[in-house]
Design a protein around this motif. Sequence first.
Motif, PDB file in Angstrom:
ATOM      1  N   LYS A 244     -16.358   2.430 -16.573  1.00 31.81           N
ATOM      2  CA  LYS A 244     -15.864   1.108 -16.970  1.00 31.81           C
ATOM      3  C   LYS A 244     -16.452   0.021 -16.078  1.00 31.81           C
ATOM      4  CE  LYS A 244     -11.991  -0.669 -15.578  1.00 31.81           C
ATOM      5  NZ  LYS A 244     -10.589  -0.991 -15.247  1.00 31.81           N
ATOM      6  N   ASN A 478       0.977  -5.595   6.941  1.00 26.34           N
ATOM      7  CA  ASN A 478       0.588  -4.394   6.204  1.00 26.34           C
ATOM      8  C   ASN A 478      -0.921  -4.189   6.242  1.00 26.34           C
ATOM      9  OD1 ASN A 478       3.075  -5.687   4.416  1.00 26.34           O
ATOM     10  ND2 ASN A 478       3.275  -3.519   4.853  1.00 26.34           N
ATOM     11  N   ASN A 534      -1.166   3.105   1.034  1.00 26.26           N
ATOM     12  CA  ASN A 534       0.224   2.670   0.837  1.00 26.26           C
ATOM     13  C   ASN A 534       0.480   1.296   1.457  1.00 26.26           C
ATOM     14  OD1 ASN A 534       0.807   4.978  -0.546  1.00 26.26           O
ATOM     15  ND2 ASN A 534       1.790   6.023   1.153  1.00 26.26           N
ATOM     16  N   TYR A 537      -0.961  -1.250  -0.799  1.00 29.05           N
ATOM     17  CA  TYR A 537      -0.136  -1.463  -1.992  1.00 29.05           C
ATOM     18  C   TYR A 537       1.100  -2.297  -1.638  1.00 29.05           C
ATOM     19  CZ  TYR A 537      -2.751   1.319  -5.344  1.00 29.05           C
ATOM     20  OH  TYR A 537      -3.724   1.770  -6.214  1.00 29.05           O
ATOM     21  N   ARG A 538       1.652  -2.061  -0.449  1.00 30.34           N
ATOM     22  CA  ARG A 538       2.783  -2.895  -0.027  1.00 30.34           C
ATOM     23  C   ARG A 538       2.317  -4.347   0.167  1.00 30.34           C
ATOM     24  NH1 ARG A 538       3.979   1.678   3.754  1.00 30.34           N
ATOM     25  NH2 ARG A 538       5.293   3.025   2.502  1.00 30.34           N
ATOM     26  N   ALA A 539       1.153  -4.498   0.754  1.00 27.76           N
ATOM     27  CA  ALA A 539       0.595  -5.849   0.915  1.00 27.76           C
ATOM     28  C   ALA A 539       0.416  -6.512  -0.447  1.00 27.76           C
ATOM     29  CB  ALA A 539      -0.740  -5.777   1.651  1.00 27.76           C
ATOM     30  N   THR A 541       2.104  -5.818  -3.181  1.00 23.21           N
ATOM     31  CA  THR A 541       3.424  -6.142  -3.712  1.00 23.21           C
ATOM     32  C   THR A 541       3.920  -7.454  -3.114  1.00 23.21           C
ATOM     33  OG1 THR A 541       3.921  -3.791  -3.861  1.00 23.21           O
ATOM     34  CG2 THR A 541       5.780  -5.270  -3.937  1.00 23.21           C
ATOM     35  N   ARG A 542       3.760  -7.564  -1.802  1.00 24.95           N
ATOM     36  CA  ARG A 542       4.318  -8.717  -1.099  1.00 24.95           C
ATOM     37  C   ARG A 542       3.554 -10.007  -1.420  1.00 24.95           C
ATOM     38  NH1 ARG A 542       7.414  -9.276   3.784  1.00 24.95           N
ATOM     39  NH2 ARG A 542       7.901 -11.488   3.924  1.00 24.95           N
ATOM     40  N   ARG A 544       2.404 -11.138  -4.151  1.00 18.34           N
ATOM     41  CA  ARG A 544       2.896 -11.722  -5.407  1.00 18.34           C
ATOM     42  C   ARG A 544       1.973 -12.794  -5.993  1.00 18.34           C
ATOM     43  NH1 ARG A 544       8.136 -10.681  -2.873  1.00 18.34           N
ATOM     44  NH2 ARG A 544       8.549  -8.613  -3.649  1.00 18.34           N
ATOM     45  N   ARG A 548      -3.906 -11.519  -4.944  1.00 15.03           N
ATOM     46  CA  ARG A 548      -3.726 -10.098  -5.236  1.00 15.03           C
ATOM     47  C   ARG A 548      -5.045  -9.392  -5.523  1.00 15.03           C
ATOM     48  NH1 ARG A 548       1.796  -8.712  -8.585  1.00 15.03           N
ATOM     49  NH2 ARG A 548       2.983  -8.223  -6.731  1.00 15.03           N
ATOM     50  N   LEU A 552      -5.376  -5.848  -3.848  1.00 12.98           N
ATOM     51  CA  LEU A 552      -5.514  -4.712  -4.764  1.00 12.98           C
ATOM     52  C   LEU A 552      -6.861  -4.025  -4.578  1.00 12.98           C
ATOM     53  CD1 LEU A 552      -4.184  -3.080  -7.035  1.00 12.98           C
ATOM     54  CD2 LEU A 552      -5.322  -4.565  -8.671  1.00 12.98           C
ATOM     55  N   ASP A 603     -11.831   0.623 -11.122  1.00 10.18           N
ATOM     56  CA  ASP A 603     -10.773  -0.293 -11.553  1.00 10.18           C
ATOM     57  C   ASP A 603     -10.904  -1.676 -10.913  1.00 10.18           C
ATOM     58  OD1 ASP A 603      -9.495   1.283 -13.342  1.00 10.18           O
ATOM     59  OD2 ASP A 603      -7.928   1.981 -11.988  1.00 10.18           O
TER      60      ASP A 603
END
Lengths: 637, 481
Positions: A244, A478, A534, A537-539, A541-542, A544, A548, A552, A603
């Motif tokens: 992809k 994070n 992990n 991923y927490r970073a 999430t935070r 927002r 991102r 990501l 991705d």
Amino acid sequence: MTTYRFLIGWLVCCAGLLNVAVCEAGPRVAVVMQDDAPTLEKHAAKELAAQWKQLFDADVQIGSTPPTDAIATILLGSPTTNPAVKTALGDKWPKLTDQGHLIRTVTPGQSTVVVGGDSPVATLWAVYELGHHFGVRSLLHGDYFPLETPKLSVEGLDIVKEPTIRTRAFRVVDMSPMSFGPWGLDDQKKLLSQLSKMKFNRIELLAVTVQSIRPVRLPSKDELGPEAFFPWDFPITGDVPGRKAFRGVKQFENPDLPRHESYDDRFRDGQQFVKSLTASAHERHLSVGMFLSMSYEVSPDGEHKENAAQKWKRFHTYLDTAHEVYPEMDAFYIDPPDTSDATSFQTPVFQKWKEIGVDVFVSQSSLKPVKILPSVGILTVPQELAKLSNTNRPHAAFLTFDSGNSVFPSLRHRKLPVALKALQEHHANGFIAVCETPVDIDPSLYYVSRAVFNPKLTFDSALQELISPICGEGVVDNVRLAFAAIDEANAILSKQAPNLGTDFDAVLGMNGDPPPVDAKWPGEVRTLFTNAMNEMYRANTRSRGGARAFTLYYARRFEFGLHFMTCAEAIYNANRATDREKELEYLEAAQEALYAAQNALADVARDQSDRGMIGFINLKAYQPLMQRLETLEKLVR
Amino acid sequence: MQRWLSFAVCLIMSGPFLVFAEDWPQFRGINASGVSTSRNLPTEFSFEDKVLWQQTLGDGIGSSVIASGRVFNTAMTAENTFTVFAHDASTGKELWKRDFPTGKLPRITPPNSHASSTPAVDDERVYVYFSTIGLIALDVEDGKDAWTHKLRTPAYLMDWGAGSSPIVFGDSVFFAMDDDLLCYVTAVNKKTGELQWKTPREDMLAGYAIPVLCTANGRTDLVVSGTGKLKGYDPATGKERWTCNTLLRTMMTSPVVRDDVIYIAVQSYGDATRTVKFALLEWLDTNQDKQLSKPETPQEFWARFEVSDRNKDGYLDDKELDTAFQHPDNQAGGGSIVQAIRGGGNGDVTKTHVVWNINSKAPSNLSSPLVVNNRVYTVKTGGLLSCFDAYTGKTLWERTRIQNLGDYYASPIAADGKIYIAGRNGFVVVVEDAPKLNILAKNDMGEEIFANPSIADGRIYIRTREKVFCIAEDAKSVTGK
């Protein structure tokens, strides 16, 4: 007050000559500059207008006098290019080099600020510095704007920047499929803009023998066809994991250096590529250097060894030809012949180049055995700079951003500051930033771009400065934990399996000896990559509403590391297996892990380097793994 | 004659539905079954082969729906523009398209798309859901507005984003929205968009199951699966008729109805003790201090945070977290199950209506089961296909590779003796609908697939991430369109 009287008078004089760019809405801001300002300063004004439009939705008017309802006025340029600056700052304009730039509020409590430098390009950098002050973060692939709109205020600003290293070069063309080699001209032009925003002032192109950009025609025996050139183009078929990322293209290659059948066609394309790239760099006020990595081991006819005089003659010829093919080049870096006493052969060569006025640096990783004339510039590694710091010889060093071409995530956030400090302490004239796998480069690149102007900046404080405005408070904690885990994983890998991320043939290629069955390090590395993933991923999430895309990317990149390590462990187990059923089971697990690794990176793949890494792993690791699996399946089932 | 025969078959199969068998009017076709009566479907095809037509739409993961010779799709066609497309099913000619400004979009987590919902369609209107708009009804002929029914933008603790789809039945459009804030199932008048009823589902967490209809004992229930519970509602009033409390915490797959039995297959991460609290402490508790602060919690949940912070110390500690977001009477955890539950009950049917229930690693957390010819099929990450006897739950085969790795978001569909399984990697594997696994083909569609393929009138419609392909046995070559 005097300033404004002067400006009003000026308005009368210049009526009809104003070049006013009017935007539609938002707070009105004035950029004051001369109509006959240097082209680069006009470009700086446009950059500022675009930046402030996005930051504040500002209606930026560019002209030689400010509108009366402007809530902020920016006097752009230097005392020599903008009388308004001269009037506003007078004696307060500091002594700057031609790269020095400043942002200074004219009078405390007022909304007028001078943004300028002692040269047009320095003024452009001052504009980017102003954006940085308001939270804009320029990285390799673009700019991130602050999560929260900052207050539009230019009061109390007093920022002066001088570089500690004058020539800041970035290698934009090399030969790795995971680096910048596959980047086409459109991508390169965007890259140049970003480098300019990070205040780099030179790009460097690596011309090695397998590349079509090289200026020197190779001996006829190498004219065997397309394979003589950049070899990393490969088909993207349906079974390429992570396809992809390639967005439907069927052939991975540099789009501007396609695989022609004819030697001459590729040679022509390569040279055209360099000329277009050089012109684009010059438009952005970036100088261009070419590294000529030449071989002297075999004579052009491939038949006999040459003596020192012949080799130095060839050195001379290489340089001459390069200059003839690429007269627009601002500098050459070149490997010297490996001869012990060459002073007599060098003198005429370097005398000529001094007259031509093009910088020539001779590359040496060690100052022995070749003795280079004392006036000639040396390009070396940071560890060797101490030997040069007390000489008058120009010296520069490579600043490497990764651990070779390993596919494992690597941030170099411990080694890079040490190398940069060596450059600064030994007063190096310049550096060439080299990154063979730029996938992880952003934090390190940001650090270097800022620390060059602020030697006290630590990597950790740079990270805070980078992350917090664009991702929000708390996220950097994070990110720090994630990067520390990656650093630890790399430390283990470099000790236990230094080739695991590079030499797939030897390690993943099934011929390598697995570590002892009770070795703990593979599990430790996998755990560290898991922890890093992990934390990212927490970073993510935070952060927002924040950047991102940034968080990501690294979360998926570290996930790639986890899966890749899982694959390696499975292959180790397969190589230890005593029966074929068990071996097959492990190999299937390895295949699935590698498939997941490739898709994790796909991705978030952003560029040709990411795609190159996916394609390279497919070619060198996934396909051989599939072949082994298929062979074994036939035996077992 | 053949048409009427199909019509009859349709009536038998679909029970309460009155549509032509060859239509595919909603998510996974008639009653979300994933089964079509179409024949003469191709086994081998690709993005270049047997393509009757193709169209580039834009980013989207909702499936195509087909009715009366029209194909409807949705896509994001610009950063803040949601578009509904109608194409001629035979030629791919664009009949109409409608653009809708979305306003500020909510946060979502890739690979979700803002165009995630599958429309529903009947003879007169196509019904579409979008997170910032609500339900929209458009005239199938020309795309003109019929009505809009505004709904609250859903909120997700983990920013998953919306993914629910409407269905149409009788005079109503039904829509279930299980987010992490205020779950509900609702019915609106399909002609006017007026609210008929709205039933809160306050004991649910976020999930994506589509409502299905189950007729048993002469009564039709609207069945919605969700956190820990499968519930049957009266379609006319929304009143809850029954509940079966055997499900798991996170229900992203949809149930399937065969006769009067409802089949569920789902995997929800972790074991039975893993309530949502554990996920929150893993991902939202960014400083890992075992409690949630307000900044660690999405702003949409701050009101809930304040209510749940009973000791008012500014943190949701371990005990407060137990019930801050997951209902105290529904502390379902994780697991991996395949179940058959008989419909038509009343009250709590947990102990009376479970036909069979097995713990199996076969189910996916995303891809719904397929029930066809008395077999239940599931596919999951890694390309692992499993098959169970629909009557007994007996395993026929479990987690056998179909030679296509990667993730599976789309659910299998069946027709013409074949099962079509679309992988995220863009390959559609075709296996024989048989008691033993027999892989017939592996077909490359060129780009990622998240949406369920659709089947109507002997054609397969495959909605890839950016395009839609119409695949037919008699299509000769690439249209290049």
